[in-house]
Structures are given as structure tokens and as C-alpha cells.
Design a protein around this motif. Sequence first.
Motif, PDB file in Angstrom:
ATOM      1  N   GLN A  61     -44.286 -29.618  35.993  1.00  0.00           N
ATOM      2  CA  GLN A  61     -44.240 -30.660  34.960  1.00  0.00           C
ATOM      3  C   GLN A  61     -43.497 -30.175  33.728  1.00  0.00           C
ATOM      4  OE1 GLN A  61     -48.455 -31.278  34.624  1.00  0.00           O
ATOM      5  NE2 GLN A  61     -48.509 -32.843  36.233  1.00  0.00           N
ATOM      6  N   HIS A  62     -43.687 -28.911  33.380  1.00  0.00           N
ATOM      7  CA  HIS A  62     -42.971 -28.334  32.235  1.00  0.00           C
ATOM      8  C   HIS A  62     -41.481 -28.195  32.545  1.00  0.00           C
ATOM      9  CE1 HIS A  62     -46.811 -26.249  30.441  1.00  0.00           C
ATOM     10  NE2 HIS A  62     -46.936 -27.553  30.564  1.00  0.00           N
ATOM     11  N   VAL A 112     -50.065 -23.778  25.077  1.00  0.00           N
ATOM     12  CA  VAL A 112     -49.087 -24.212  26.078  1.00  0.00           C
ATOM     13  C   VAL A 112     -48.474 -22.968  26.717  1.00  0.00           C
ATOM     14  CG1 VAL A 112     -47.004 -25.545  26.524  1.00  0.00           C
ATOM     15  CG2 VAL A 112     -48.615 -26.301  24.760  1.00  0.00           C
ATOM     16  N   THR A 113     -48.690 -22.812  28.018  1.00  0.00           N
ATOM     17  CA  THR A 113     -48.176 -21.637  28.719  1.00  0.00           C
ATOM     18  C   THR A 113     -46.959 -22.008  29.554  1.00  0.00           C
ATOM     19  OG1 THR A 113     -49.715 -21.993  30.562  1.00  0.00           O
ATOM     20  CG2 THR A 113     -50.428 -20.525  28.805  1.00  0.00           C
ATOM     21  N   ASN A 114     -45.918 -21.218  29.391  1.00  0.00           N
ATOM     22  CA  ASN A 114     -44.661 -21.398  30.111  1.00  0.00           C
ATOM     23  C   ASN A 114     -44.082 -22.808  29.975  1.00  0.00           C
ATOM     24  OD1 ASN A 114     -44.716 -18.735  30.947  1.00  0.00           O
ATOM     25  ND2 ASN A 114     -45.777 -19.210  32.843  1.00  0.00           N
ATOM     26  N   PRO A 115     -43.813 -23.242  28.738  1.00  0.00           N
ATOM     27  CA  PRO A 115     -43.176 -24.557  28.563  1.00  0.00           C
ATOM     28  C   PRO A 115     -41.804 -24.634  29.217  1.00  0.00           C
ATOM     29  CG  PRO A 115     -43.128 -23.297  26.503  1.00  0.00           C
ATOM     30  CD  PRO A 115     -44.048 -22.571  27.447  1.00  0.00           C
ATOM     31  N   SER A 116     -41.164 -23.488  29.432  1.00  0.00           N
ATOM     32  CA  SER A 116     -39.843 -23.461  30.067  1.00  0.00           C
ATOM     33  C   SER A 116     -39.895 -23.794  31.549  1.00  0.00           C
ATOM     34  CB  SER A 116     -39.217 -22.073  29.910  1.00  0.00           C
ATOM     35  OG  SER A 116     -39.931 -21.126  30.695  1.00  0.00           O
ATOM     36  N   GLY A 117     -41.075 -23.732  32.141  1.00  0.00           N
ATOM     37  CA  GLY A 117     -41.216 -23.827  33.587  1.00  0.00           C
ATOM     38  C   GLY A 117     -41.531 -22.486  34.216  1.00  0.00           C
ATOM     39  N   GLY A 118     -41.415 -21.418  33.415  1.00  0.00           N
ATOM     40  CA  GLY A 118     -41.786 -20.096  33.887  1.00  0.00           C
ATOM     41  C   GLY A 118     -40.912 -19.591  35.020  1.00  0.00           C
TER      42      GLY A 118
END
Length: 394
Positions: A179-180, A331-337
Motif C-alpha cells: 500500500q505504501h 509510519v514504517t517504510n513509507p517508501s515501500g521498503g
Amino acid sequence: MSNKVVVAGVGMIPFTKPGQSDEYHIMGANAAKAALADAGVDYALVQQAYVGYVYGDSTCGQAAVYGVGLTGIPVINVNNNCATGSTALFLARQAVESGAVDCAIALGFEQMVPGALKGAYTDRTGPMDRFAKTMQQIQGFDEQAPRAAQFFGGAGRAYMKEYGISRETFARIRVKTSQHAARNPLAVFRNVVSVEEVMAAPMIFDPLTRLQCCPPTCGAAAAIVCSEAFARKHGLRTDVVIAAQAMTTDRNSTFDEGDMRKVVGYDMTRNAATAVYEKAGVGPQDIQVVELHDCFTANELITYEGLMLTPEGSAEKFILDGDNTYGGRIVTNPSGGLLSKGHPLGATGLAQCFELTRQLRGSADATQVEGARFALQHNLGLGGACVVTLFQRQ
């Protein structure tokens, strides 16, 4: 006395699947040029370069920065497994903070091939041999499964055994990540997936299905770091600083305690995070956004607790309550990680820096976490190294 270290500029190129990228030296030069342009500084003013990559011959760093300019500066090549990019940042920050230089560039890139990670040499003792022996003593070894998945899948199993959580909890991390990533045009995989899709994917090593394992990708990212005095002298922005940073390696607990979570770096993470919080005088409750090393969903889950974002044993509740995403606590890994953005090993740590710098500037566009003032970065490499960095908006 030490200098305050400013992140004056960041650059990143879109990550791609293997075979679809430019060659490593072109990717590296383009990321470096992007960071210089973002900072608004001429390469002639950069005094040292720390360049990270894992798969490449010696002096690949020079091949990349020579595409930016031939200024005669020291170029230090860095290889620290998956923590390579943040190790380059650690060294650049240290050089500026100590006063050895006023301005340095940290650059990371990787040109990877499809498939599971493999060592380059078979005629000598491998740096992961002791880890593999420890894993085999704890849980055995499956000749049919990728070794990295066995390390981190074993950590997930250890957590499940102690706390009785559901396999679907790991799948929910992948759903959140997708989703991120859908908001991030620089991510490789931008399709949103469901829990059912994640669980139905081929099993790699229980509890990890294919969608819970990060893919090999190609890419590059860079950061310009300088002293605050240098930034002010040259009219550069000073709104993002490195408030604290720590790098750790393994201790006896990795090999002696029979816990796969510790074999894959839980204690390195906890020790680095503790040092960073103590130095900065802040705690996990002060953090709004985190980019952490989600090479596998299991590692994201145990890292929540390693970084003290949630108390030990509460990671499942943290996930189910939505405290790891927008509208939640952190918010963890907003980039998509790594799972969705991709994981070109040498570039990963600097891609995390790219995302978090933009978050603190308020320029992260669709991935923006509103009101972010403190941002935490966690980058882990087996073998082992862990770098935790706290960025602050000032």
C-alpha cells in the motif's frame, strides 16, 4: 568539539529488476549528480567520497564518481553486505563531524542478477560460515531453500514459538508495504496485494512465502553531507541534520544463545538503537517515521521491537492496530521498503536516507508523513553490521 552534520542533498534513481538498468557506473554517477543538484553544490567542493557496493570488482567506486568529475579526491570503496549504503553514510558523517572534511558524498549502487544471493568464492572460508553453522545447530539446514530465507524465516519461527502469533501477521506487513509502495513512483513493485494473495504465494521457507521476501534489484542513491558552517557559507539548506548515528557488529549472544532472532541481528539492532536514543536525548516515542530493513517480513516484525518502537512481545498488536502505517503511531517504510521498493544492496541504506530526508523537508509528495520531525533509519547486514541513524528537522 564536533561539527553538526547537515544532509544538504539527496539523490536516487528508480530501482529496476535485474537486466533492466544501466550499468553500475552510470547508475552511480546519475545518483551522485542528482544529490549534487539537490544540494546545489559543485562537485569540486566535495572533499571525500565513500562509495558502497557488494557485487563488483575493486575500485568500482572510482568508476562511478569519475562519471561526475576527476577532482583527485580520496574515494573509499565500502562493502558491508546489506548495510553497505548506510556504512558509507556513517563514514561520510564521521569525516564531517570530526572536522576532517567540510563536505563529503556517500554513494551506493548495485547491479544485481536474478535469484537468491550467493557468495563469489568457493575455495575459502566464507564470512557467513559461522552463522550458517550456528543456524544448522539451532534448526538444521534445508538444501532446497535459499539460505537467507532460512535465517530470517527461522527468526520468524522463533518469534511465533515464543508469542504464539499467526502466520497472517507476517503477511499483513507485506500488505502494508504494498500500500505504501503504490504511492512511490521510485518503487519497483507498486501493485497492492491482499493477505490472501500473500499467503497463497509459493512457500519459500515457512512462514515466508515468495511475496514476503525482498527481490534482487538494481539501483543507486546518494547523499551530500557537510558541516553546518559549510552549508551556510555556500547557501545550502540546513533543515535536515543527522542528530545521532551508531554502527554495531555481533557479540557473543549472536552465536551462543540458540536464538535465530539474535543470529540475524536483533541484539545489534537493539544496541545501535539504544546508543542513538541516548546520544540524541530522544526516545522511540518521539519518532514519526521509520525506514527499516525489511528484507523479509519476519525481520520487519522483530525489528519493531529491536528498535523499541513497541514493547517486546507486542509486535502483532502493533500491526493489527495499524500503528505501523498512516494514521497510526509510527509510519514504517513509507517508501515501500525493501519488499516493494527493491533491495540493490549497496544502494539500500542511501535510498532510506533519500526517503527520510524528503520526509523531514516535507517534500515526500504522496508518501509524506505529516508533521515529521524525527526520522529513524535502520539498515542491517548479516555477517554482520547494523547502522541506525536518527535524522532531525531543525
